[in-house]
Design an enzyme around this catalytic site. Structure first.
Site: not given
Length: 484
Positions: A236, A256, A290
């Site tokens: 992120t 993503e 993830c």
């Protein structure tokens, strides 16, 4: 093996020399990856720009044929490509074969078909009264999907086949050209994919690959004025920095990013099914995934039994050489990442979590191994519960009722994929609809590969997979005309 860059259809010596790609299991050198300069990355983007006009106007059938041939070539070379993927990533042989190379093949085949999907949709005619815009009349309209242009694909280290193929194949199917910037830890598989596309007949400049361990390589792949869109899979924090650059130039984005998947396990759940699902956190890529259900929320009626069953499950998780038969958990990608995961385990203990299993470094002479670790009696304020660890670590938090379970699941910066286990189908779907996540697995960790994939909140922007990927790599154009 000393790899060159692929720019404009030519294999080019890198300006920055080469760096070693290290096998996470043996710490031996797999090969030498090229270190591109900023100028070379911009050259690759310019080559993609130059190839775009012709490629975007090729017949869909031609694009489909090239993608299909690339799949055939990858399938032909699957044994050696599996060995390469295993060596670069530390994935077990079964994972490298079935979850990496084979998924790469299937994605090329899927988007060979995708290239033939209709890109224009007729809209109902509209009757306009006479006015400032002109005479009265009937107006027809088309909504048409057009390629975005040059797409930079920045891929993740946990799957150097499925992830790049999931970007490159739909982008090419829609008529885009690409610059691929693979993860620095395992770029050699991506170059092998590019060679397959080149052998399959992809014209010069349609696919370009530039790698490097320095930040400037990725930065150049994002800030090049020739790039129209950035498709990124990764953390992120990096995604946010890319988003800032894209925002300034209005570049399209597909992001993503991280995840901290909640697995909400109710009292009436099939615990064996839940344990099998949660246990994949340890097995797939050693927790470097993830979508893993790493944050287990267990209703108090099954809390102790669930921990007992997870502990028993761990007893069968053989850690070791990913090339050896029977190995379930291989190493993590690097020494630095091993240290990071271990620091989180220590942090969890300091925060008051109970170490149920794992926590120690496996006794191997070489390799970046972390023992599958289970932390219980966690609270939702702990950093090990709130932050993405990206390793074989599962945390368990108790809850009392449905409202609390939903609230805890949603109390996260992330929202990629959550999971619900319950014997009451109505409740499971009721809860699923309330979860702030891009995907929800109900009594399964399985995926439908035509369903949209992507995240809420800090887990990403946009959706791909199936036809949604074709939409992600296209712009909508409206064409309007007067009727009779």
């Amino acid at each position: 093996m000393s790899q060159k860059l692929l720019i404009g259809g030519e294999w080019v010596e890198p300006d920055g020399g080469h760096y070693e790609v290290v096998n996470p299991a043996t710490e031996e050198t797999v090969g030498l990856a090229p270190e591109a300069s900023r100028a070379q990355v911009h050259e690759a983007a310019a080559a993609a720009r130059g190839a775009f006009e012709d490629w975007s106007r090729t017949a869909p059938e031609e694009r489909a044929a090239i993608l299909d041939r690339a799949a055939d070539i990858i399938q032909r070379d699957a044994p050696e490509l599996t060995d390469l993927a295993r060596a670069e990533t530390g994935a077990t042989t079964g994972t490298a074969r079935g979850m990496q190379v084979a998924v790469g093949v299937s994605r090329f085949r899927r988007y060979a078909k995708g290239a033939l999907e209709p890109v224009e949709q007729g809209l109902p005619p509209q009757i306009n009264e006479a006015g400032p815009m002109g005479k009265a009349g009937i107006f027809g309209a088309l909504a048409a999907r057009r390629p975005v242009g040059v797409v930079t694909c920045i891929t993740s280290y946990n799957n150097p086949w499925a992830n790049p193929a999931g970007k490159v194949a739909p982008a090419l199917a829609m008529g885009n050209t690409v610059v691929v910037k693979p993860a620095p830890q395992d770029p050699l598989s991506v170059y092998a994919m590019a060679r397959a596309l080149q052998e399959a007949g992809a014209p010069p400049g349609v696919v370009n690959v530039v790698s490097g361990a320095r930040l400037e390589v990725g930065e150049a792949a994002v800030d090049s004025p020739d790039v129209d869109m950035v498709s990124f899979t990764g953390s992120t924090a990096v995604g946010q920095r890319i988003g800032e650059v894209c925002g300034r130039a209005m570049k399209r984005q597909l992001m993503e990013l991280g995840g901290k998947g909640a697995a909400v396990v109710f009292d009436d759940a099939d615990l064996d099914s839940a344990v099998m699902g949660i246990g994949t956190t340890f097995a797939f890529y050693s927790g470097q995934i993830c979508t893993a259900p790493t944050r287990v929320l267990a209703q108090r009626g099954v809390y102790d039994r669930l921990i007992e069953k997870l502990t028993g499950y761990l007893a069968f998780m053989k850690v070791g050489d990913p090339a050896a038969q029977g190995t379930v958990v291989g190493p993590v990608i690097s020494a630095a990442h091993r240290d990071r995961v271990e620091s989180y385990i220590e942090l969890g203990k300091k925060e008051g979590a109970r170490l149920v299993a794992g926590g120690e470094r496996p006794d191997f002479a070489r390799g970046f191994y972390v023992a599958p670790t289970l932390l219980a009696d966690c609270t939702h304020e702990m950093r090990v519960v709130r932050e993405e660890i990206f390793g074989p670590v599962v945390v368990v938090v108790p809850f009392d009722d449905e409202e609390e379970g939903v609230a805890l699941a949603n109390d996260s910066d992330y929202g990629l994929i959550d999971y619900v286990w319950s014997g009451d189908a109505a409740r499971a779907f009721r809860v699923a609809r309330r979860l702030r996540a891009g995907g929800v697995g109900v009594n399964t960790i399985g995926r439908n590969m035509e369903a949209p994939f992507g995240g809420f909140k800090k887990s990403g922007v946009g959706r791909d997979v199936g036809s949604y990927a074709l939409h992600a790599y296209s712009e909508l154009q409206a064409i309007v005309w007067p009727g009779g």
